[in-house]
Design a protein around this motif. Structure first.
Motif, short mmCIF file in Angstrom:
data_model
loop_
_atom_site.label_atom_id
_atom_site.label_comp_id
_atom_site.label_asym_id
_atom_site.label_seq_id
_atom_site.Cartn_x
_atom_site.Cartn_y
_atom_site.Cartn_z
N TYR A 51 0.80 -1.35 -0.08
CA TYR A 51 0.02 -0.05 0.27
C TYR A 51 0.79 1.20 -0.10
N ARG A 60 -6.15 11.04 -4.46
CA ARG A 60 -6.94 10.56 -3.17
C ARG A 60 -7.08 8.93 -2.83
N SER A 61 -6.73 8.70 -1.73
CA SER A 61 -6.84 7.41 -1.31
C SER A 61 -7.52 7.38 0.22
N TYR A 62 -7.40 6.41 0.90
CA TYR A 62 -7.77 5.97 2.20
C TYR A 62 -6.79 6.49 3.32
N THR A 280 -10.81 -1.57 3.11
CA THR A 280 -9.58 -1.33 3.71
C THR A 280 -9.68 -1.33 5.35
N SER A 283 -11.59 0.51 8.40
CA SER A 283 -12.97 0.60 8.81
C SER A 283 -13.61 -0.61 9.61
#
Length: 337
Positions: A51, A60-62, A280, A283
């Motif tokens: 990652y 943009r990503s988590y 991912t 969460s």
């Protein structure tokens, strides 16, 4: 080890295509005296993970991208060597996200105390099978794919950190059969001889779609995807009606400079009533206790085995990362300080 200075790895260029050593820089940082509530930690192991490639581009990503000219971050485990906090005295083993350096200094709240590792394991276990890596495998199968007794499971990237654990967890959760993919005969043999896979394919030897069709004669019910691309297309080809996919990663495309075509058989999602769900881990941290209890027991009784590929020295952290991206690791890739 001199803990008054810290050797740290910076990102100095945003890679285009495959990262190179020139995209990184090494700096020596003199650490200030501890402020109240701070601790200083000598890292023992630092994690490098797929990652992190996504964090090297500004998109943009988590998780936020790495900043250019600043020290990168990531999982690490180490011991407190100086403390101005009653919560973390000297000698405490801690887990944290201040990797890519040999010594970390920050407020105590940025570190989590963990017990000494299970007998026969190193502290690195908290970065692998007993850490976020192992939990990713568990969450993907149990919570995302909803694995049931009797399911036939296919796992891509099955000799890697997540995949090698996922194959074993799948069987423990009731899978009737587990098929894996890996690169090269040695890794393929490892899947069946050590990790308990029923069958395995070498994605370097022939088209994945052809090989999986030959192995999964009764189809598959669950797919745990670490690779994407041709592996996802192969899974869609052999899914049984009502199949479920947990989409964890797509490492086959991380270093591509042009858009890659999607699977040619996406219509199977409709006609077979498939569910493809990306996830991912942040969460699903509510499952941490459940996972920790089960994995600790599985490790203690030898039900689950795990492997690590270790590169020594923070000055070789970039080598470890690039090697991991090329698939040179078996199990978890780590940097030992």
């Amino acid at each position: 080890m001199n803990t008054s200075t810290s050797t740290q790895i910076h990102l100095v260029n945003r890679p285009v295509g495959w990262p190179t050593p020139e995209d990184f820089g090494t700096v020596e940082v003199d650490l200030a005296d501890l402020a109240p509530g701070e601790v200083r930690v000598a890292n023992e192991f630092v994690s490098v993970d797929p990652y992190m490639r996504g964090r090297m581009i500004d998109t943009r990503s988590y998780v936020p991208p790495f900043a250019l000219g600043e020290t990168m971050t990531g999982g690490a485990v180490g011991r407190v060597v100086a403390s101005a906090s009653d919560d973390l005295p000297v000698g405490t083993l801690v887990l944290h996200q201040l990797g890519w350096r040999d010594v970390a200094q920050a407020p105590a709240a940025e570190f989590t105390a963990v017990p000494e590792p299970p007998a026969g394991t190193l502290t690195s276990v908290y970065l692998g099978v007993l850490g976020l890596t192992g939990m990713t495998a568990y969450v993907g199968l149990a919570a995302i794919a909803g694995l049931k007794d009797g399911d036939i499971v296919f796992i891509s990237g099955a000799a890697g950190a997540v995949g090698s654990v996922a194959g074993q967890i799948a069987r423990l959760l009731g899978a009737a059969s587990v098929i894996g993919s890996a690169g090269g005969p040695a890794k393929v043999d490892l899947l069946t001889s050590r990790y308990g896979f029923d069958a395995a394919l070498d994605y370097k030897a022939a088209p994945v779609r052809k090989q999986l069709r030959e192995l999964a004669t009764d189809g598959i019910d669950v797919y745990f995807d670490n690779v994407g691309g041709d592996h996802l297309e192969a899974a869609l080809d052999v899914f049984n009606n009502g199949g479920r996919a947990a989409l964890c990663g797509a490492i086959s495309s991380y270093n591509e400079t042009q858009a890659q075509p999607g699977p040619r058989n996406m219509s199977n999602i409709i006609t077979r009533g498939l569910t493809l769900r990306g996830f991912t881990l942040p969460s699903y941290m509510g499952l941490a206790r459940e996972f920790n209890e089960k994995m600790a027991a599985w490790l203690a009784d030898g039900t689950i085995v795990h492997d690590e590929t270790v590169v020594d020295g923070i000055d070789h952290a970039v080598d470890a990362f690039l090697g991991m991206m090329r698939g040179e690791n078996v199990g978890k890739m780590l940097v030992r300080i």
